[in-house]
Enzyme design. Structure first.
Site, mmCIF file in Angstrom:
data_model
loop_
_atom_site.group_PDB
_atom_site.id
_atom_site.type_symbol
_atom_site.label_atom_id
_atom_site.label_comp_id
_atom_site.label_asym_id
_atom_site.label_seq_id
_atom_site.Cartn_x
_atom_site.Cartn_y
_atom_site.Cartn_z
ATOM 1 N N ASP A 78 0.803 -1.217 0.000
ATOM 2 C CA ASP A 78 0.000 0.000 0.000
ATOM 3 C C ASP A 78 0.841 1.274 0.000
ATOM 4 O OD1 ASP A 78 -2.828 1.261 0.597
ATOM 5 O OD2 ASP A 78 -1.453 2.169 2.037
ATOM 6 N N ASP B 83 0.633 -9.691 3.620
ATOM 7 C CA ASP B 83 -0.639 -9.451 4.307
ATOM 8 C C ASP B 83 -1.852 -9.653 3.406
ATOM 9 O OD1 ASP B 83 0.633 -8.874 6.666
ATOM 10 O OD2 ASP B 83 0.562 -6.702 6.403
ATOM 11 N N ARG C 225 -1.491 -6.489 10.345
ATOM 12 C CA ARG C 225 -1.855 -5.320 11.153
ATOM 13 C C ARG C 225 -3.324 -4.939 10.960
ATOM 14 N NH1 ARG C 225 1.548 -1.711 9.129
ATOM 15 N NH2 ARG C 225 -0.022 -0.824 7.741
#
Length: 320
Positions: A103, A127, A171
């Site tokens: 990202d 992730d 996360r």
């Protein structure tokens, strides 16, 4: 397009090298020059740029990490830093850029797009949290690393009749915890999308004990809480003793799986094609097992990426 550049940025992921290889060889196959930018956006600012040839990416498809290396760049977050990056691209006659990362890397590329630089982004993060694509490069490899750890820890949990808590990365997204927990037969899976109910966790553990179960595995994504914090809560609220394993950066390393090598090759090649079509501000991904490209703005929409809650429901049904 006559010459394009490729860089890797952010946290490393298995399969990044396979993507770099695909970008380089597809570019050369299509008659383009290709430049490797080392150390991410910071390397772009500093001009750490080298012409790459077919042999430059030989014997890297099976290697973890990234041959181009990666680095955080606070300087690139400033307008002045980005101007330096654009000047370096002009100096090296680079017409377009392939950015491989997550990202944060995509956001950096979007800033360059605003400055007139055609950028195509390839999703690489364990992730699996990039909007617009079902799978990112590195997710499958990390998943297999976690499952291997669960299998080994379960042997010890069985031998010593203990409850083990395994903390995995994630996360904001629980894909890694969910898929690993389901594949590894975990009794409890805690993901950021759902949070947790301590009474339910305790009830599930005691129910297992009540039917003679001697051990349990709990998977917790770091975005929910740390493994040690969960262990303390179970001790405080129910006097349940646990052992904690934090897998940490081992999840990022190692040789990429066959699936990650294949999708990295597909994504990297498609990125070159998109640049060659004269388009920028584009992300590459996969939907319904088909490689797609879509507008980069989609990545930054707040709710596009969603966990497969049917898998989450199934994990609960199978861990009774």
């Amino acid at each position: 397009m006559k010459k394009i550049g490729v860089l890797t940025s952010g946290g490393d992921a298995p399969g990044m090298n396979a993507a770099v290889r695909a970008v380089v060889r597809k570019a050369i196959h299509d008659g383009l020059e290709i430049a490797g930018i080392f150390n991410g956006y910071q390397g772009l600012i500093e001009g750490k740029i080298e012409q790459l040839q077919l042999g430059s990416v030989g014997d890297i498809i099976q290697r973890g990490g990234t041959m181009l290396r990666s680095a955080r760049s606070s300087e690139f977050m400033t307008e002045e830093g980005r101007k330096k990056a654009v000047e370096q691209m002009k100096r090296h006659r680079i017409d377009g850029l392939v950015v491989i990362g997550g990202d944060g890397s995509f956001r950096g590329a979007f800033e360059l797009v605003k400055m007139g630089i055609p950028c195509v982004c390839v999703p690489a993060t364990i992730d699996n949290d990039i909007n617009g694509t079902q799978f990112t490069i590195g997710f499958d490899s990390a998943l297999n690393t976690v499952i291997d750890a669960i299998d080994k820890i379960r042997d010890t949990a069985t031998s010593h009749e203990r409850t083990f808590i395994i903390e995995v990365m994630g996360r904001d997204a629980g894909d890694l915890a969910l898929w690993a927990g389901l594949a590894g037969g975990a009794e409890t899976i805690l993901i950021p999308e759902e949070g947790y109910n301590m009474d339910e966790i305790i009830s599930r553990l005691k129910s297992g004990t009540g039917r003679g179960k001697k051990h349990s595995i709990i998977i917790v994504a770091e975005g929910v809480m740390s493994g040690s914090a969960l262990s303390d809560l179970l001790k405080e609220k129910a006097e349940i003793e646990t052992r904690v394993s934090v897998l940490g950066h081992i999840q990022r390393g190692g040789s990429p799986s066959a699936r990650d090598r294949v999708i990295a090759s597909q994504y990297g090649a498609r990125a070159v094609e998109v640049l060659n079509e004269g388009r920028g501000g584009v992300a590459i991904g996969m939907q319904n097992n088909v490689v797609v490209d879509y507008e980069l703005e989609v990545v930054f929409e707040p709710s596009d990426h969603s966990l497969d809650m049917e898998l989450y429901k199934l994990s609960k049904e199978l861990s009774i």
